[in-house]
Design a protein around this motif. Structure first.
Motif, PDB file in Angstrom:
ATOM      1  N   GLN B 602       0.856  -1.191   0.000  1.00  0.00           N
ATOM      2  CA  GLN B 602       0.000   0.000   0.000  1.00  0.00           C
ATOM      3  C   GLN B 602       0.890   1.238   0.000  1.00  0.00           C
ATOM      4  O   GLN B 602       1.114   1.860   1.030  1.00  0.00           O
ATOM      5  CB  GLN B 602      -0.917  -0.002   1.224  1.00  0.00           C
ATOM      6  CG  GLN B 602      -1.812  -1.200   1.305  1.00  0.00           C
ATOM      7  CD  GLN B 602      -2.832  -1.219   0.185  1.00  0.00           C
ATOM      8  OE1 GLN B 602      -3.376  -0.192  -0.173  1.00  0.00           O
ATOM      9  NE2 GLN B 602      -3.072  -2.392  -0.369  1.00  0.00           N
ATOM     10  N   SER B 603       1.432   1.582  -1.173  1.00  0.00           N
ATOM     11  CA  SER B 603       2.396   2.681  -1.236  1.00  0.00           C
ATOM     12  C   SER B 603       1.705   4.036  -1.209  1.00  0.00           C
ATOM     13  O   SER B 603       2.334   5.032  -0.907  1.00  0.00           O
ATOM     14  CB  SER B 603       3.223   2.567  -2.513  1.00  0.00           C
ATOM     15  OG  SER B 603       2.324   2.568  -3.608  1.00  0.00           O
ATOM     16  N   GLY B 604       0.429   4.089  -1.575  1.00  0.00           N
ATOM     17  CA  GLY B 604      -0.254   5.374  -1.650  1.00  0.00           C
ATOM     18  C   GLY B 604      -0.159   5.988  -3.052  1.00  0.00           C
ATOM     19  O   GLY B 604      -0.805   6.981  -3.336  1.00  0.00           O
ATOM     20  N   TYR B 605       0.646   5.372  -3.938  1.00  0.00           N
ATOM     21  CA  TYR B 605       0.778   5.909  -5.308  1.00  0.00           C
ATOM     22  C   TYR B 605      -0.324   5.338  -6.165  1.00  0.00           C
ATOM     23  O   TYR B 605      -0.428   4.123  -6.335  1.00  0.00           O
ATOM     24  CB  TYR B 605       2.149   5.554  -5.894  1.00  0.00           C
ATOM     25  CG  TYR B 605       3.285   6.229  -5.167  1.00  0.00           C
ATOM     26  CD1 TYR B 605       3.367   7.633  -5.189  1.00  0.00           C
ATOM     27  CD2 TYR B 605       4.241   5.513  -4.498  1.00  0.00           C
ATOM     28  CE1 TYR B 605       4.389   8.271  -4.525  1.00  0.00           C
ATOM     29  CE2 TYR B 605       5.264   6.149  -3.830  1.00  0.00           C
ATOM     30  CZ  TYR B 605       5.333   7.535  -3.845  1.00  0.00           C
ATOM     31  OH  TYR B 605       6.339   8.160  -3.184  1.00  0.00           O
ATOM     32  N   VAL B 606      -1.123   6.197  -6.699  1.00  0.00           N
ATOM     33  CA  VAL B 606      -2.252   5.745  -7.513  1.00  0.00           C
ATOM     34  C   VAL B 606      -1.769   4.912  -8.686  1.00  0.00           C
ATOM     35  O   VAL B 606      -2.370   3.922  -9.048  1.00  0.00           O
ATOM     36  CB  VAL B 606      -3.048   6.967  -8.009  1.00  0.00           C
ATOM     37  CG1 VAL B 606      -4.176   6.515  -8.917  1.00  0.00           C
ATOM     38  CG2 VAL B 606      -3.564   7.764  -6.850  1.00  0.00           C
ATOM     39  N   ARG B 607      -0.587   5.286  -9.228  1.00  0.00           N
ATOM     40  CA  ARG B 607      -0.102   4.583 -10.420  1.00  0.00           C
ATOM     41  C   ARG B 607       0.220   3.134 -10.115  1.00  0.00           C
ATOM     42  O   ARG B 607      -0.024   2.245 -10.910  1.00  0.00           O
ATOM     43  CB  ARG B 607       1.131   5.284 -10.961  1.00  0.00           C
ATOM     44  CG  ARG B 607       0.776   6.676 -11.525  1.00  0.00           C
ATOM     45  CD  ARG B 607       1.943   7.283 -12.225  1.00  0.00           C
ATOM     46  NE  ARG B 607       3.105   7.375 -11.343  1.00  0.00           N
ATOM     47  CZ  ARG B 607       4.325   7.087 -11.750  1.00  0.00           C
ATOM     48  NH1 ARG B 607       4.541   6.668 -12.973  1.00  0.00           N
ATOM     49  NH2 ARG B 607       5.318   7.206 -10.917  1.00  0.00           N
TER      50      ARG B 607
END
Lengths: 99, 629
Positions: B602-607
């Motif tokens: 769950q990096s938080g990067y939408v990509r």
């Protein structure tokens, strides 16, 4: 012209859109790529509708367009709001969900 | 006059007294003791009325029953809460409520300066109620309720002064050891129910012929275990000495006259089982004989007057158990000894309490001496009890103990000779240790601590002692006059088998009196005619040291039961901590760990989410393709 060529075109557009979503950082570009994928899907629906000779696919394409239009409205509004608060349209900057 | 429907009030009065005094609280402090005494006395008067009523009826309709309510009804199994008053239970009712009332009266004065006197009397009433329920129940299950009730009352009263940790421990010890016996009783009830389908005395009696001897032996042994627990018999005897931590009236009532004789009652009540199970009966005799000597030996070495009397109680109950184990010939004598013992032992305990009262609660007999002059009434009443217990004719103990010794001799064969000798030896030792108590306390030179001013006790204390002393003098004669007690109880037991008198009664009497003379003389030589040290001599024989330490009963229990038990619980604690907690904690930390690992995705990067969705979709497509291919 062979209708299957439209399918190849749709696949190509979808791939371009998908790669664009994954590799680009600019939110506007990503958004455009999403539109590209949606319309690739639409193209596929219309093509199959033509191949199979019924109208179901075309009807669904209309629905998709409506949904896409709504999505553009909401999505652009969000992007503008984010841009206003952070002066940046990079989607990598908006990674607060990590915490 | 009185009908069966009033049986419930025998129990109800003291039970009400206990509940009332406990619930109303400190408001009753001023008059609670009188109220409790009245409740107990009411029970006694009602018991007397029932006794007269019963003796006016013909032998076969003497037993009366009162059904209170249906207690348990499951399928074919039905138990009523019902009371049965017959020739055996009336003896106990009179003993319990009579001696109980006397001890209530005694306690009014004895506990006068205790701030919790009301609570004490509430517990005494509770005990009377529970004990009456024990003897009035018409089934083993009803008896069991009373059995547990007296255990509770005993626990509460032993630990009445539980501010002292040692006393609290003593009450716990009594309770725990009693539980072992109680387990025996519950097993006996379960076996009876499983094999006979009933727990009524009457029903079990009728079913005795239907079930095999092994079952009866099992029930008998379980009942014996129950009796050993409650009656402080070998091997569950160790709690009685410590139970003396309770106030002296408690020792007199519960741990001398009534509760500890419940085991004898149980065995005599179950006579039909033991008659049909000779092995169990033999075990009863063996247990009784061992305890009778065991208690007597301990009694010889104790300097604490109450512990000496407690050891003597143990030994005397051993006599009763021996009597009860001798079959139809002995049941009535066991009960007779129980009743006379109730008089003289309760009287002596009250006497001991009176002495302690005058001596600033000193219990060490080596600090007594010469109390004959300053406490004449206590001396006389105690002395009469003493003459009764050692078996001097014509005092009560002479009749009852003689009968048991004679029955033991005449039980036939080697068993008879061994048993007879053991009971006779017991009589010698009894005479010895009781004389020792008597001499050390009353007739030897005074060895008082400084500042002790012994004085006679007030009338409320010596009056019950005097009444009990009269009982100790006359009871034996009354019971044996025209075989009164034996023929009174006879309908309850199987017919006595006719046997040849191997040992005529007169010979036994001579032997018993000789035994008493030997014992008394030995004790007089050792204590009356020699000076007694105020501090117990330490250079004594191994045997004395052993006896002082209760023949190692506590060491034995600690080594065999307590320490392995502690090791077991500690082992279980380790298992609990390592295995069970380990499993629970393991599952927890596994969840945490896997969560921490998964969180990295769950990096938080939408990509990256989009990429994952894409990969997932491709995998899905590939899977569909593979499956449909």
């Amino acid at each position: 012209m062979d209708p299957y060529n439209y399918l190849y075109l749709a696949a190509l557009l979808f791939t371009i859109g998908a790669v664009g979503v994954v590799v680009r950082r600019n939110a506007i570009v990503v958004f455009m790529c999403i539109e590209l994928m949606l319309n690739a899907g639409n193209l596929t629906l219309v093509t199959f509708s033509r191949i199979n000779g019924d109208l179901n696919g075309q009807v669904v394409a209309f629905f998709t367009m409506v949904v896409a239009a709504c999505e553009v409205v909401v999505g652009l509004a969000i992007i503008v709001a984010i841009y206003r608060s952070r002066r940046s349209a990079s989607i990598d900057d908006a990674s607060l969900l990590k915490r | 006059m009185v009908t069966a429907s009033s049986l419930v009030y025998l129990i109800g009065l003291p039970l009400f007294g206990a509940a009332f005094l406990l619930l109303i609280g400190r408001k009753a402090d001023k008059w609670g003791h009188i109220f409790a005494t009245a409740m107990s006395a009411g029970s006694f008067i009602l018991g007397l009325l029932h006794f007269f009523e019963m003796s006016s009826r013909a032998t076969e309709d003497r037993a009366i029953t009162q059904t209170l309510f249906t207690w348990i009804e499951v399928g074919s199994f039905k138990v009523d809460a019902a009371l049965l008053l017959d020739q055996l239970s009336i003896c106990f009712v009179l003993l319990i409520s009579g001696v109980g009332t006397l001890i209530h009266i005694y306690s009014i004065s004895y506990m006068a300066h205790d701030e919790n006197r009301r609570r004490f009397f509430a517990y005494l009433n509770l005990f009377i109620a529970a004990m009456l329920l024990l003897v009035l129940g018409n089934s083993y299950l009803n008896l069991y309720v009373g059995w547990e009730g007296v255990g509770l009352a005993s626990y509460l009263l032993i630990g009445f002064w539980n501010k002292k940790p040692a006393y609290a421990t003593a009450s716990k010890k009594a309770f725990v050891m009693n539980r072992i016996g109680d387990m025996g009783l519950s097993f006996a009830i379960m076996i009876a129910f499983a094999t006979m389908g009933t727990v009524l005395f009457e029903g079990v009696k009728e079913s005795v012929d239907r079930v095999g001897t092994p079952t009866l032996t099992a029930i008998g042994i379980m009942l014996l275990i129950a009796a050993t627990g409650k009656s402080a018999q070998f091997p569950l005897q160790a709690w009685l000495g410590d139970a003396m931590a309770g106030p002296t009236p408690v020792s007199a009532l519960i741990h001398a006259a009534t509760m500890v004789t419940a085991g004898v009652y149980l065995i005599v009540r179950s006579n039909f089982i033991f008659d049909a199970a000779p092995t169990a009966q033999l075990l009863v005799v063996i247990v009784g004989a061992i305890t009778l000597i065991f208690g007597a030996i301990i009694g010889m070495a104790k300097d604490d007057i109450k512990k000496a009397l407690a050891a003597s109680t143990m030994s005397q109950i051993g006599y009763m158990i021996v009597g009860a184990g001798l079959g139809p010939a002995g049941y009535a004598f066991a009960i007779m000894h129980l009743l006379t013992h109730g008089f003289f032992k309760a009287g002596m305990f009250l006497g001991a309490g009176s002495v302690m009262h005058g001596m600033n609660d000193e219990v060490n007999m080596r600090k007594y001496g010469g109390l004959r002059k300053v406490m004449p009434i206590t001396f006389v009443t105690f002395g009469l009890g003493y003459l009764a217990i050692i078996g001097v004719p014509p005092f009560a103990g002479f009749y009852s103990k003689d009968e048991i010794i004679a029955t033991a001799f005449n039980s036939g064969g080697a068993q008879g000779i061994i048993l007879g000798s053991v009971t006779l030896l017991g009589a010698v030792i009894t005479a010895f240790y009781m004389t020792r108590v008597m001499v050390l306390t009353f007739t030897s030179k005074a060895r008082w601590d400084e500042g002790v001013h012994p004085h006679e006790s007030p009338v409320l204390m010596w009056l019950p002692m005097a009444i009990l002393a009269i009982g100790s003098v006359t009871a034996g004669y009354l019971f044996t006059q025209g075989d009164a007690l034996v023929s009174w109880l006879a309908p309850l037991f199987a017919k006595k088998e006719e046997y040849d008198e191997l040992m005529p009664h007169s010979v036994v009497t001579v032997l018993a009196i000789t035994a008493v003379i030997i014992g008394v003389t030995a004790a007089l030589m050792k204590y009356q005619f020699k000076s007694v040290d105020a501090i117990a001599p330490s250079d004594v024989s191994l045997a004395t040291r052993l006896a002082r330490n209760d023949l190692g009963q506590d060491l034995f229990n600690e080594a065999i039961f307590m320490r392995p038990g502690q090791a077991l619980t500690q082992g279980l604690v380790i298992v609990d901590e390592k295995v069970i907690d380990g499993a629970v904690h393991g599952i927890g930390s596994m969840a945490v760990g896997s969560g921490a690992t998964l969180r990295r995705t769950q990096s938080g990067y939408v990509r990256s989410y989009a990429a994952l969705i894409l990969v997932g979709a491709l995998v899905l497509l590939a899977a569909i393709w593979v499956v449909t291919q």
